[in-house]
Design a protein around this motif. Structure first.
Motif, PDB file in Angstrom:
ATOM      1  N   GLY A  95      50.511  60.987  62.977  1.00  0.00           N
ATOM      2  CA  GLY A  95      51.130  61.183  64.281  1.00  0.00           C
ATOM      3  C   GLY A  95      50.207  61.980  65.188  1.00  0.00           C
ATOM      4  N   VAL A  96      50.101  61.551  66.431  1.00  0.00           N
ATOM      5  CA  VAL A  96      49.290  62.254  67.423  1.00  0.00           C
ATOM      6  C   VAL A  96      50.258  62.933  68.389  1.00  0.00           C
ATOM      7  CG1 VAL A  96      47.550  62.032  69.230  1.00  0.00           C
ATOM      8  CG2 VAL A  96      47.448  60.548  67.203  1.00  0.00           C
ATOM      9  N   PHE A  97      50.183  64.248  68.444  1.00  0.00           N
ATOM     10  CA  PHE A  97      51.095  65.046  69.253  1.00  0.00           C
ATOM     11  C   PHE A  97      50.361  65.674  70.423  1.00  0.00           C
ATOM     12  CE2 PHE A  97      52.947  64.708  65.109  1.00  0.00           C
ATOM     13  CZ  PHE A  97      54.310  64.660  65.324  1.00  0.00           C
ATOM     14  N   ASP A  98      51.074  65.889  71.535  1.00  0.00           N
ATOM     15  CA  ASP A  98      50.466  66.591  72.662  1.00  0.00           C
ATOM     16  C   ASP A  98      50.600  68.099  72.456  1.00  0.00           C
ATOM     17  OD1 ASP A  98      53.078  67.327  73.430  1.00  0.00           O
ATOM     18  OD2 ASP A  98      53.157  65.904  75.094  1.00  0.00           O
ATOM     19  N   LYS A  99      50.152  68.880  73.428  1.00  0.00           N
ATOM     20  CA  LYS A  99      50.169  70.341  73.309  1.00  0.00           C
ATOM     21  C   LYS A  99      51.582  70.912  73.220  1.00  0.00           C
ATOM     22  CE  LYS A  99      45.747  70.853  75.557  1.00  0.00           C
ATOM     23  NZ  LYS A  99      44.996  71.230  76.712  1.00  0.00           N
ATOM     24  N   ASN A 100      52.578  70.153  73.682  1.00  0.00           N
ATOM     25  CA  ASN A 100      53.974  70.593  73.622  1.00  0.00           C
ATOM     26  C   ASN A 100      54.700  70.071  72.383  1.00  0.00           C
ATOM     27  OD1 ASN A 100      53.839  71.977  76.125  1.00  0.00           O
ATOM     28  ND2 ASN A 100      53.988  70.003  77.172  1.00  0.00           N
ATOM     29  N   ASN A 101      53.918  69.564  71.430  1.00  0.00           N
ATOM     30  CA  ASN A 101      54.435  69.050  70.167  1.00  0.00           C
ATOM     31  C   ASN A 101      55.304  67.798  70.331  1.00  0.00           C
ATOM     32  OD1 ASN A 101      54.137  69.308  67.408  1.00  0.00           O
ATOM     33  ND2 ASN A 101      56.106  70.346  67.185  1.00  0.00           N
ATOM     34  N   ASN A 102      55.019  66.991  71.366  1.00  0.00           N
ATOM     35  CA  ASN A 102      55.690  65.709  71.558  1.00  0.00           C
ATOM     36  C   ASN A 102      54.852  64.604  70.927  1.00  0.00           C
ATOM     37  OD1 ASN A 102      57.843  66.718  73.276  1.00  0.00           O
ATOM     38  ND2 ASN A 102      56.249  66.991  74.833  1.00  0.00           N
ATOM     39  N   LEU A 103      55.486  63.773  70.128  1.00  0.00           N
ATOM     40  CA  LEU A 103      54.795  62.661  69.490  1.00  0.00           C
ATOM     41  C   LEU A 103      54.374  61.650  70.554  1.00  0.00           C
ATOM     42  CD1 LEU A 103      53.891  61.321  66.845  1.00  0.00           C
ATOM     43  CD2 LEU A 103      56.158  60.266  66.717  1.00  0.00           C
ATOM     44  N   LYS A 104      53.082  61.362  70.648  1.00  0.00           N
ATOM     45  CA  LYS A 104      52.556  60.471  71.686  1.00  0.00           C
ATOM     46  C   LYS A 104      52.046  59.138  71.140  1.00  0.00           C
ATOM     47  CE  LYS A 104      52.682  61.875  75.383  1.00  0.00           C
ATOM     48  NZ  LYS A 104      53.826  61.801  76.287  1.00  0.00           N
ATOM     49  N   ARG A 105      51.566  59.128  69.908  1.00  0.00           N
ATOM     50  CA  ARG A 105      51.018  57.920  69.293  1.00  0.00           C
ATOM     51  C   ARG A 105      51.226  57.987  67.788  1.00  0.00           C
ATOM     52  NH1 ARG A 105      50.350  56.885  73.867  1.00  0.00           N
ATOM     53  NH2 ARG A 105      48.553  56.206  75.035  1.00  0.00           N
ATOM     54  N   ILE A 106      51.273  56.807  67.189  1.00  0.00           N
ATOM     55  CA  ILE A 106      51.288  56.691  65.734  1.00  0.00           C
ATOM     56  C   ILE A 106      50.090  55.840  65.336  1.00  0.00           C
ATOM     57  CG2 ILE A 106      52.505  55.796  63.701  1.00  0.00           C
ATOM     58  CD1 ILE A 106      54.029  58.036  64.884  1.00  0.00           C
ATOM     59  N   LEU A 107      49.337  56.299  64.365  1.00  0.00           N
ATOM     60  CA  LEU A 107      48.275  55.502  63.773  1.00  0.00           C
ATOM     61  C   LEU A 107      48.763  55.045  62.399  1.00  0.00           C
ATOM     62  CD1 LEU A 107      45.172  57.771  64.504  1.00  0.00           C
ATOM     63  CD2 LEU A 107      46.050  55.883  65.885  1.00  0.00           C
ATOM     64  N   TYR A 108      48.872  53.753  62.222  1.00  0.00           N
ATOM     65  CA  TYR A 108      49.218  53.182  60.916  1.00  0.00           C
ATOM     66  C   TYR A 108      47.909  52.814  60.231  1.00  0.00           C
ATOM     67  CZ  TYR A 108      54.022  52.741  62.572  1.00  0.00           C
ATOM     68  OH  TYR A 108      55.277  53.000  63.044  1.00  0.00           O
ATOM     69  N   MET A 109      47.590  53.516  59.182  1.00  0.00           N
ATOM     70  CA  MET A 109      46.356  53.290  58.439  1.00  0.00           C
ATOM     71  C   MET A 109      46.692  52.375  57.259  1.00  0.00           C
ATOM     72  SD  MET A 109      44.651  55.165  60.473  1.00  0.00           S
ATOM     73  CE  MET A 109      43.019  55.210  59.762  1.00  0.00           C
ATOM     74  N   LEU A 110      46.092  51.184  57.246  1.00  0.00           N
ATOM     75  CA  LEU A 110      46.467  50.157  56.281  1.00  0.00           C
ATOM     76  C   LEU A 110      45.271  49.659  55.477  1.00  0.00           C
ATOM     77  CD1 LEU A 110      48.653  48.174  58.798  1.00  0.00           C
ATOM     78  CD2 LEU A 110      49.523  49.491  56.860  1.00  0.00           C
ATOM     79  N   ASN A 111      45.503  49.407  54.205  1.00  0.00           N
ATOM     80  CA  ASN A 111      44.481  48.813  53.351  1.00  0.00           C
ATOM     81  C   ASN A 111      44.648  47.299  53.409  1.00  0.00           C
ATOM     82  OD1 ASN A 111      42.975  47.772  51.221  1.00  0.00           O
ATOM     83  ND2 ASN A 111      43.397  49.490  49.890  1.00  0.00           N
ATOM     84  N   SER A 112      43.654  46.618  53.981  1.00  0.00           N
ATOM     85  CA  SER A 112      43.713  45.163  54.092  1.00  0.00           C
ATOM     86  C   SER A 112      42.982  44.472  52.950  1.00  0.00           C
ATOM     87  CB  SER A 112      43.170  44.705  55.447  1.00  0.00           C
ATOM     88  OG  SER A 112      41.873  45.212  55.665  1.00  0.00           O
ATOM     89  N   HIS A 113      42.614  45.225  51.945  1.00  0.00           N
ATOM     90  CA  HIS A 113      42.091  44.726  50.670  1.00  0.00           C
ATOM     91  C   HIS A 113      40.770  43.985  50.814  1.00  0.00           C
ATOM     92  CE1 HIS A 113      45.899  46.100  49.200  1.00  0.00           C
ATOM     93  NE2 HIS A 113      46.512  45.335  50.087  1.00  0.00           N
TER      94      HIS A 113
END
Length: 171
Positions: A95-113
């Motif tokens: 999760g990527v949060f701003d300085k006010n601790n608001n969730l701004k982005r999600i990175l889904y890290m996936l193994n594509s084999h």
């Protein structure tokens, strides 16, 4: 390691909040003693910023084995890598949060084999040979996305993976 000077220049020039590595952290077949992986970990740790690797199709070829490699990544202070609980190595979110601790982005890290397994250590970790995503990975992605949306609303997201594949999400 000429590439390290290029990475140094880029980090200095851009001053990123974090670094994403989209696979082939090392070419495992040529790193059977783990030296290259340790050099890379040391280099990225030297920046003092979070770095987020996803597994590539050559990482698991080292004779050191996937379990050893995962432990090295998970024990690095600034590395956000996690093994995950579904098929493959390293299915996790950041999760990527701003300085006010608001969730701004999600990175889904996936193994594509897409790896061949060079050792029993690699085979024992559940790494598969074919490219693409398994049904349990898709189910995990869907369930987690629904949970995040329920808790935070619609959050812009990125899926980070190494090999190109067309079976991730039906649009």
């Amino acid at each position: 390691y000429v590439v390290f000077s290029d990475i140094d220049w880029l980090i200095k020039k851009t001053n990123p909040d974090f670094i994403v590595i989209t696979g082939d952290i090392v070419y495992g077949e040529f790193d059977d003693n783990g030296t290259t992986l340790q050099l890379l970990i040391d280099k990225f740790e030297s920046y003092g910023i979070p770095w987020i690797p996803v597994w590539g199709n050559h990482d698991n070829e080292s004779e050191k084995g996937v379990i050893w490699q995962c432990e090295k990544l998970e024990n690095a202070k600034n590395c956000l890598f996690k093994r995950g609980s579904v098929t493959g190595t390293g299915n996790y979110t950041v999760g990527v949060f701003d300085k006010n601790n608001n969730l701004k982005r999600i990175l889904y890290m996936l193994n594509s084999h897409g790896s061949w397994c060079a050792s029993e250590k690699s085979l024992a970790s559940g790494v598969k040979r074919d490219y693409g995503f398994e049904p349990d990975q898709i189910a995990w992605l869907d369930a987690l996305g629904e949970k995040i949306e329920k808790e935070y609303g619609k959050i812009p997201s990125f899926a980070c993976f190494h090999t190109a594949t067309v079976d991730l999400i039906e649009v």
